[in-house]
Design a protein around this motif. Structure first.
Motif, PDB file in Angstrom:
ATOM      1  N   SER A  62       5.440  50.926  10.026  1.00  0.00           N
ATOM      2  CA  SER A  62       4.580  50.012  10.778  1.00  0.00           C
ATOM      3  C   SER A  62       4.698  48.638  10.129  1.00  0.00           C
ATOM      4  O   SER A  62       4.456  48.484   8.925  1.00  0.00           O
ATOM      5  N   ALA A  63       5.083  47.659  10.939  1.00  0.00           N
ATOM      6  CA  ALA A  63       5.341  46.315  10.422  1.00  0.00           C
ATOM      7  C   ALA A  63       5.193  45.315  11.552  1.00  0.00           C
ATOM      8  O   ALA A  63       5.206  45.687  12.731  1.00  0.00           O
ATOM      9  N   PRO A  64       5.070  44.022  11.234  1.00  0.00           N
ATOM     10  CA  PRO A  64       5.015  43.007  12.291  1.00  0.00           C
ATOM     11  C   PRO A  64       6.291  43.021  13.128  1.00  0.00           C
ATOM     12  O   PRO A  64       7.372  43.367  12.630  1.00  0.00           O
ATOM     13  N   TYR A  95      -0.394  40.551  11.283  1.00  0.00           N
ATOM     14  CA  TYR A  95       0.024  40.257   9.915  1.00  0.00           C
ATOM     15  C   TYR A  95      -0.510  38.904   9.452  1.00  0.00           C
ATOM     16  O   TYR A  95      -0.323  37.886  10.119  1.00  0.00           O
ATOM     17  N   TYR A 162       1.570  44.031  14.896  1.00  0.00           N
ATOM     18  CA  TYR A 162       2.226  45.192  14.308  1.00  0.00           C
ATOM     19  C   TYR A 162       2.787  46.123  15.375  1.00  0.00           C
ATOM     20  O   TYR A 162       2.194  46.304  16.443  1.00  0.00           O
ATOM     21  N   THR A 164       5.070  50.085  15.531  1.00  0.00           N
ATOM     22  CA  THR A 164       5.465  51.262  14.758  1.00  0.00           C
ATOM     23  C   THR A 164       6.757  51.834  15.314  1.00  0.00           C
ATOM     24  O   THR A 164       6.925  51.919  16.532  1.00  0.00           O
TER      25      THR A 164
END
Length: 227
Positions: A62-64, A95, A162, A164
């Motif tokens: 999971s990240a921007p 983020y 975000y 995933t």
């Protein structure tokens, strides 16, 4: 950045078995740690890469969105599936860098560095991001409430939102990814990754080191060059 290893089939033994089949065929292979390390060292040094393709690691990340898009530039030996803003309402997770994230670029592309910046610059960044995210989320919700399709409404959300995704890779493709997305003094070829993707890469490397300590050690010894 949230990185979780959800499935793995990756061992130092498998690298050695794949390499030795070329000379011993279907004979039973005996394990010898010293010989195995010597073999892996030889394969890495002379860049005999195919034995390192026998294995698989699957991560849920999971990240921007801007990190996800940068990550998906890596195509060889990588398989992806990502959540879709067409089929589900996205979550209000955005983020915001902390005060340790360097903010000021010095130099030029390809040869630049970053400095922390002042408290005022951090405050401006934090306030601007929170304001923009709040407005974007409000408009996203407004469009959905008016019956606008999710695939259209999502267009107002920024790249700091975000997402995933799952990524599956083999050890060879993972080493290539790490060679480009980590910044270390012992690398033969210096790389200058963005801070946020390195945060992801560092966590992936921790799992690689844990699962394949011999391969990882030799990879580092040879300047972090993927075979």
């Amino acid at each position: 950045m949230d990185v979780e290893l959800v499935q793995q089939l990756a061992t130092d033994d498998m690298i050695c078995m794949a390499a030795r089949v070329s000379t011993i065929g279907n004979k039973v292979q005996e394990r010898d740690e010293q010989k195995d390390r010597g073999l892996i060292n030889y394969l890495m040094r002379d860049r005999h890469g195919s034995p390192f393709e026998h294995g698989a690691l699957t991560f849920r990340i999971s990240a921007p969105i801007f990190v996800v898009r940068e990550f998906m530039r890596h195509r060889a030996g990588m398989s992806y599936n990502e959540e879709s803003g067409r089929y589900r309402q996205l979550e209000p997770v955005f983020y915001i860098p902390d005060d340790k994230r360097p903010l000021v670029q010095v130099g030029k592309a390809g040869a630049y560095d970053f400095k922390l910046g002042t408290f005022g610059q951090w405050w401006t960044t934090d306030e601007a991001m929170r304001t923009a995210y709040a407005v974007a989320w409000e408009q996203y919700q407004h469009m959905l409430a008016e019956g606008v399709a999710r695939e259209v409404a999502r267009s107002v959300l920024p790249v700091g939102t975000y997402s995933t995704f799952y990524v599956t890779c083999n050890p060879r493709s993972l080493m290539h990814f790490l060679s480009l997305r980590t910044k270390t003094d012992d690398a033969t070829y210096k790389s200058f990754p963005q801070v946020e993707i390195q945060m992801v890469a560092d966590q992936m490397e921790d799992e690689f080191k844990r699962l394949m300590p011999m391969t990882h050690a030799v990879y580092v010894e040879h300047g972090r060059v993927a075979p």
